[in-house]
Design a protein around this motif. Sequence first.
Motif, short mmCIF file in Angstrom:
data_model
loop_
_atom_site.label_atom_id
_atom_site.label_comp_id
_atom_site.label_asym_id
_atom_site.label_seq_id
_atom_site.Cartn_x
_atom_site.Cartn_y
_atom_site.Cartn_z
N CYS A 24 0.83 -1.21 0.00
CA CYS A 24 0.00 0.00 0.00
C CYS A 24 0.86 1.25 0.00
O CYS A 24 0.57 2.21 -0.72
CB CYS A 24 -0.92 0.01 1.22
N ASN A 25 1.91 1.26 0.81
CA ASN A 25 2.80 2.42 0.86
C ASN A 25 3.49 2.66 -0.48
O ASN A 25 3.61 3.80 -0.93
CB ASN A 25 3.85 2.25 1.96
N TYR A 29 -1.73 3.47 -1.94
CA TYR A 29 -3.10 3.05 -1.66
C TYR A 29 -3.44 3.48 -0.24
O TYR A 29 -2.57 3.73 0.59
CB TYR A 29 -3.25 1.55 -1.79
N SER A 30 -4.73 3.56 0.05
CA SER A 30 -5.18 4.12 1.32
C SER A 30 -4.98 3.21 2.52
O SER A 30 -4.92 3.70 3.64
CB SER A 30 -6.65 4.51 1.22
N TYR A 61 -13.43 9.46 -2.58
CA TYR A 61 -13.88 8.77 -3.79
C TYR A 61 -12.67 8.35 -4.63
O TYR A 61 -11.77 9.14 -4.85
CB TYR A 61 -14.81 9.70 -4.58
N GLN A 62 -12.69 7.13 -5.07
CA GLN A 62 -11.67 6.48 -5.90
C GLN A 62 -10.38 6.14 -5.16
O GLN A 62 -9.43 5.68 -5.78
CB GLN A 62 -11.36 7.29 -7.17
N ASP A 63 -10.29 6.36 -3.85
CA ASP A 63 -9.15 5.83 -3.10
C ASP A 63 -9.16 4.32 -3.24
O ASP A 63 -10.22 3.69 -3.26
CB ASP A 63 -9.25 6.20 -1.62
N LYS A 64 -7.99 3.73 -3.33
CA LYS A 64 -7.90 2.27 -3.45
C LYS A 64 -7.50 1.68 -2.10
O LYS A 64 -6.57 2.16 -1.46
CB LYS A 64 -6.90 1.90 -4.53
N ILE A 65 -8.24 0.64 -1.70
CA ILE A 65 -7.94 -0.06 -0.45
C ILE A 65 -7.87 -1.55 -0.74
O ILE A 65 -8.46 -2.04 -1.71
CB ILE A 65 -8.99 0.22 0.65
N ILE A 109 -18.70 1.64 4.31
CA ILE A 109 -17.90 1.98 3.13
C ILE A 109 -18.47 1.23 1.93
O ILE A 109 -18.63 0.01 1.98
CB ILE A 109 -16.43 1.58 3.31
N THR A 110 -18.79 1.96 0.87
CA THR A 110 -19.23 1.34 -0.39
C THR A 110 -18.00 1.22 -1.27
O THR A 110 -17.30 2.21 -1.51
CB THR A 110 -20.31 2.19 -1.07
N ILE A 111 -17.72 0.00 -1.72
CA ILE A 111 -16.51 -0.25 -2.50
C ILE A 111 -16.84 -0.99 -3.79
O ILE A 111 -17.89 -1.62 -3.91
CB ILE A 111 -15.46 -1.05 -1.68
#
Length: 140
Positions: A24-25, A29-30, A61-65, A109-111
Motif C-alpha cells: 500500500c505504501n 493506496y489508502s 472517492y476512488q481511493d484504493k484499499i 464503506i461502499t466499495i
Amino acid sequence: MKKLHPNIKTESNRDYANILRQFCNEKNYSGVLLVDYGTYDNLLYKNETNIIAPVPQQLKYQDKIIVAPSVDEHNTTVALEYGSLFAVINMLENQHGEIEELEPGFSIITINYLCQLTDDIVNGKQEQLQFILPPPKNLQ
C-alpha cells in the motif's frame, strides 16, 4: 456448513498484513482492511458492495484499499492471503453515533472490486489492470 475461500494459503505461520501494508505504501493506496471470511466471501461471491469497518483515516472517492480475509490468533489479527483491491465509492462516517444501529467509531464503506492480488502483482512482476471509475452520480 461454511464455505471456505478457495485461495486460502495453507501456510498457517505466514501473516500477509505487513506485506500488504508495504505494498500500500509503495502504490500510495489508502490502506488494508482485515475482515473475516464471511465478509470477504460476501464481497467476492455475493457481489456485496458495502462493508462496515473502523477506518482511522478519511477515505475519498476512488481511493484504493485492499480487503483481505483474516483470523484472530493470540490476540492478533492475522491476514491469511493477499486479498483483493477495491476502489472506494462512498463512505458514511459514524464518529459519534450519527447512524442508528451502527456502533460509534465504525463507518459504512461502499466499495467496487478491481482485482484479485497475486504474488506476481505484489512482488512487482506483473502490473495490475488499470481501472478508471466514472464520477459519482448526483444523488437527488
